[in-house]
Design a protein around this motif. Structure first.
Motif, mmCIF file in Angstrom:
data_model
loop_
_atom_site.group_PDB
_atom_site.id
_atom_site.type_symbol
_atom_site.label_atom_id
_atom_site.label_comp_id
_atom_site.label_asym_id
_atom_site.label_seq_id
_atom_site.Cartn_x
_atom_site.Cartn_y
_atom_site.Cartn_z
ATOM 1 N N THR A 73 47.055 77.409 26.076
ATOM 2 C CA THR A 73 48.078 77.012 25.107
ATOM 3 C C THR A 73 49.316 76.410 25.762
ATOM 4 O O THR A 73 50.132 75.784 25.087
ATOM 5 C CB THR A 73 48.502 78.229 24.264
ATOM 6 O OG1 THR A 73 48.825 79.323 25.135
ATOM 7 C CG2 THR A 73 47.389 78.647 23.315
ATOM 8 N N MET A 74 49.462 76.576 27.079
ATOM 9 C CA MET A 74 50.616 76.036 27.789
ATOM 10 C C MET A 74 50.262 74.819 28.637
ATOM 11 O O MET A 74 51.155 74.102 29.090
ATOM 12 C CB MET A 74 51.237 77.109 28.701
ATOM 13 C CG MET A 74 51.849 78.278 27.967
ATOM 14 S SD MET A 74 52.554 79.506 29.102
ATOM 15 C CE MET A 74 53.896 78.578 29.860
ATOM 16 N N GLN A 75 48.990 74.583 28.853
ATOM 17 C CA GLN A 75 48.586 73.544 29.796
ATOM 18 C C GLN A 75 48.968 72.137 29.338
ATOM 19 O O GLN A 75 49.424 71.324 30.145
ATOM 20 C CB GLN A 75 47.077 73.627 30.042
ATOM 21 C CG GLN A 75 46.667 74.828 30.859
ATOM 22 C CD GLN A 75 45.166 74.871 31.128
ATOM 23 O OE1 GLN A 75 44.454 73.882 30.984
ATOM 24 N NE2 GLN A 75 44.681 76.047 31.513
ATOM 25 N N GLU A 76 48.811 71.851 28.060
ATOM 26 C CA GLU A 76 49.130 70.506 27.573
ATOM 27 C C GLU A 76 50.606 70.177 27.767
ATOM 28 O O GLU A 76 50.952 69.070 28.206
ATOM 29 C CB GLU A 76 48.749 70.371 26.103
ATOM 30 C CG GLU A 76 48.979 68.962 25.564
ATOM 31 C CD GLU A 76 48.527 68.796 24.123
ATOM 32 O OE1 GLU A 76 48.848 67.750 23.522
ATOM 33 O OE2 GLU A 76 47.864 69.721 23.597
ATOM 34 N N ASP A 150 58.316 75.046 24.245
ATOM 35 C CA ASP A 150 56.902 74.855 24.602
ATOM 36 C C ASP A 150 56.169 76.181 24.632
ATOM 37 O O ASP A 150 54.944 76.213 24.482
ATOM 38 C CB ASP A 150 56.788 74.171 25.967
ATOM 39 C CG ASP A 150 57.350 72.761 25.941
ATOM 40 O OD1 ASP A 150 56.922 71.973 25.076
ATOM 41 O OD2 ASP A 150 58.218 72.444 26.775
ATOM 42 N N ALA A 151 56.902 77.265 24.859
ATOM 43 C CA ALA A 151 56.316 78.605 24.854
ATOM 44 C C ALA A 151 57.388 79.609 24.454
ATOM 45 O O ALA A 151 58.557 79.454 24.821
ATOM 46 C CB ALA A 151 55.744 78.961 26.220
ATOM 47 N N VAL A 152 56.981 80.614 23.696
ATOM 48 C CA VAL A 152 57.889 81.672 23.251
ATOM 49 C C VAL A 152 57.304 83.012 23.663
ATOM 50 O O VAL A 152 56.119 83.275 23.425
ATOM 51 C CB VAL A 152 58.077 81.642 21.726
ATOM 52 C CG1 VAL A 152 58.992 82.787 21.278
ATOM 53 C CG2 VAL A 152 58.647 80.297 21.275
ATOM 54 N N ILE A 153 58.118 83.830 24.308
ATOM 55 C CA ILE A 153 57.717 85.191 24.675
ATOM 56 C C ILE A 153 58.628 86.145 23.910
ATOM 57 O O ILE A 153 59.845 86.166 24.121
ATOM 58 C CB ILE A 153 57.846 85.427 26.194
ATOM 59 C CG1 ILE A 153 56.972 84.428 26.969
ATOM 60 C CG2 ILE A 153 57.450 86.863 26.545
ATOM 61 C CD1 ILE A 153 57.152 84.492 28.470
ATOM 62 N N ALA A 188 53.948 74.926 20.243
ATOM 63 C CA ALA A 188 54.461 75.996 21.107
ATOM 64 C C ALA A 188 53.467 77.144 21.242
ATOM 65 O O ALA A 188 52.896 77.611 20.252
ATOM 66 C CB ALA A 188 55.782 76.523 20.566
ATOM 67 N N ALA A 189 53.268 77.597 22.472
ATOM 68 C CA ALA A 189 52.477 78.808 22.719
ATOM 69 C C ALA A 189 53.322 80.022 22.350
ATOM 70 O O ALA A 189 54.547 80.004 22.504
ATOM 71 C CB ALA A 189 52.056 78.868 24.176
ATOM 72 N N PHE A 190 52.671 81.081 21.874
ATOM 73 C CA PHE A 190 53.403 82.287 21.463
ATOM 74 C C PHE A 190 52.746 83.501 22.106
ATOM 75 O O PHE A 190 51.529 83.679 22.028
ATOM 76 C CB PHE A 190 53.387 82.434 19.941
ATOM 77 C CG PHE A 190 54.172 83.612 19.436
ATOM 78 C CD1 PHE A 190 55.535 83.521 19.206
ATOM 79 C CD2 PHE A 190 53.549 84.838 19.196
ATOM 80 C CE1 PHE A 190 56.266 84.614 18.738
ATOM 81 C CE2 PHE A 190 54.265 85.936 18.737
ATOM 82 C CZ PHE A 190 55.630 85.820 18.519
ATOM 83 N N PHE A 191 53.586 84.334 22.733
ATOM 84 C CA PHE A 191 53.093 85.539 23.403
ATOM 85 C C PHE A 191 53.952 86.738 23.009
ATOM 86 O O PHE A 191 55.165 86.612 22.820
ATOM 87 C CB PHE A 191 53.150 85.393 24.930
ATOM 88 C CG PHE A 191 52.402 84.211 25.474
ATOM 89 C CD1 PHE A 191 51.029 84.280 25.701
ATOM 90 C CD2 PHE A 191 53.068 83.037 25.774
ATOM 91 C CE1 PHE A 191 50.344 83.192 26.200
ATOM 92 C CE2 PHE A 191 52.387 81.938 26.276
ATOM 93 C CZ PHE A 191 51.019 82.009 26.487
ATOM 94 N N LEU A 262 49.957 84.589 33.739
ATOM 95 C CA LEU A 262 50.295 83.166 33.731
ATOM 96 C C LEU A 262 49.708 82.417 34.922
ATOM 97 O O LEU A 262 49.924 81.207 35.054
ATOM 98 C CB LEU A 262 51.817 82.989 33.713
ATOM 99 C CG LEU A 262 52.553 83.529 32.479
ATOM 100 C CD1 LEU A 262 54.049 83.282 32.607
ATOM 101 C CD2 LEU A 262 52.028 82.869 31.205
ATOM 102 N N GLY A 263 48.967 83.119 35.764
ATOM 103 C CA GLY A 263 48.325 82.480 36.904
ATOM 104 C C GLY A 263 49.286 81.979 37.956
ATOM 105 O O GLY A 263 49.023 80.983 38.637
ATOM 106 N N LEU A 264 50.418 82.673 38.128
ATOM 107 C CA LEU A 264 51.457 82.187 39.033
ATOM 108 C C LEU A 264 51.203 82.639 40.471
ATOM 109 O O LEU A 264 50.665 83.706 40.710
ATOM 110 C CB LEU A 264 52.836 82.691 38.585
ATOM 111 C CG LEU A 264 53.235 82.355 37.148
ATOM 112 C CD1 LEU A 264 54.616 82.907 36.848
ATOM 113 C CD2 LEU A 264 53.204 80.843 36.921
#
Length: 266
Positions: A73-76, A150-153, A188-191, A262-264
């Motif tokens: 959901t964040m890659q694009e 782009d992303a919401v936590i 937006a990605a949502f977590f 998140l693969g960081l």
């Protein structure tokens, strides 16, 4: 005497011309070597477009590989930011822990992608309850990110709700917030990042478990660090005196788990 003067003038002129020609040859040679070195670096991926896209020294090849590890959901959004020399905007919404955790996440993202590629913004709701959050205009939460996350936590406001808002209402507002964001910002990605367990309030921990079960039933994406949270008396070592605000040790547990999700890079 005139003959000697003419001789020395001719000799000096010859020396000057030779120095100029020699200097040009030398610098042209140096510039040629530098250009070849730069071409070799670009070809090997050590220097690339990624260095000019806000990644500050992280090669585009490495950034692309890191993007592939992000949730789908964040890659694009990350790919678009890399292509357009832009930023991935992450907004963290919560209360007592959100400011410190947002800074730690920013640092971890910077180490993985280079500085400026991600921008993490904290929205600290203070003592607001879930019901007060539900009444707020959704746009007001994202003013600091120009209204385009782009992303919401989101960390549910369960500790703020204690004694004021029922468990069912806390749960419902969590799902409603996701729905509102999805409708307003469909890209937006949502977590969900669940509240951490308390060291001195077992009934709160029961509510956290109920919230966790509810989030799973709604198929909401979570950044799940709670399996790594210590139990029993050890919980006092990862929170402040209030029993729930994360200490440095608690923040480290959160960051390690979220970095994994998140693969960081470490």
């Amino acid at each position: 005497m005139d003959y000697l003067k003419k001789f020395w003038l001719v000799l000096v002129s010859i020396v000057c011309i030779a120095a100029i020609v020699g200097g040009n040859i030398y610098w042209n040679h140096r510039l040629g070597r530098i250009a070849k070195a730069d071409s070799a670096l670009i070809g090997s991926g050590s220097v690339s477009a990624g260095d000019m896209s806000g990644t500050n020294g992280i090669a585009a090849k490495k950034v692309k590989a890191q993007i592939a590890k992000l949730p789908r959901t964040m890659q694009e959004a990350a790919q678009k930011a890399l292509a357009n020399n832009g930023q991935v905007r992450v907004v963290m919404i919560g209360s007592e822990n959100v400011q410190a955790l947002s800074l730690l996440l920013q640092q971890r993202l910077d180490s993985s992608f280079g500085s400026l590629f991600f921008k993490v913004t904290a929205v600290d709701l203070g003592k607001s309850t879930s019901l007060q959050l539900n009444q707020a205009k959704i746009e007001s939460l994202f003013q600091s990110s120009n209204g385009n996350p782009d992303a919401v936590i989101y960390t549910p406001l369960l500790y703020n709700d204690d004694g004021k808002v029922s468990t069912d209402d806390t749960n419902s507002v969590t799902a409603l917030l996701e729905e509102k964001i999805r409708l307003k910002y469909p890209q937006a990605a949502f977590f969900i990042s669940l509240p951490n367990y308390s060291a001195n309030a077992p009934y709160i921990n029961d509510r956290i478990d109920q919230l966790s079960t509810y989030v799973k039933s709604q198929n909401l994406a979570t950044l799940n660090y709670l399996p790594n949270w210590p139990g029993g008396s050890k919980r006092a070592g990862v929170v402040a005196a209030d029993g729930h605000t994360m200490s440095k040790a608690g923040q480290d547990i959160w960051l390690k788990a979220i970095g994994r999700d998140l693969g960081l890079s470490k």
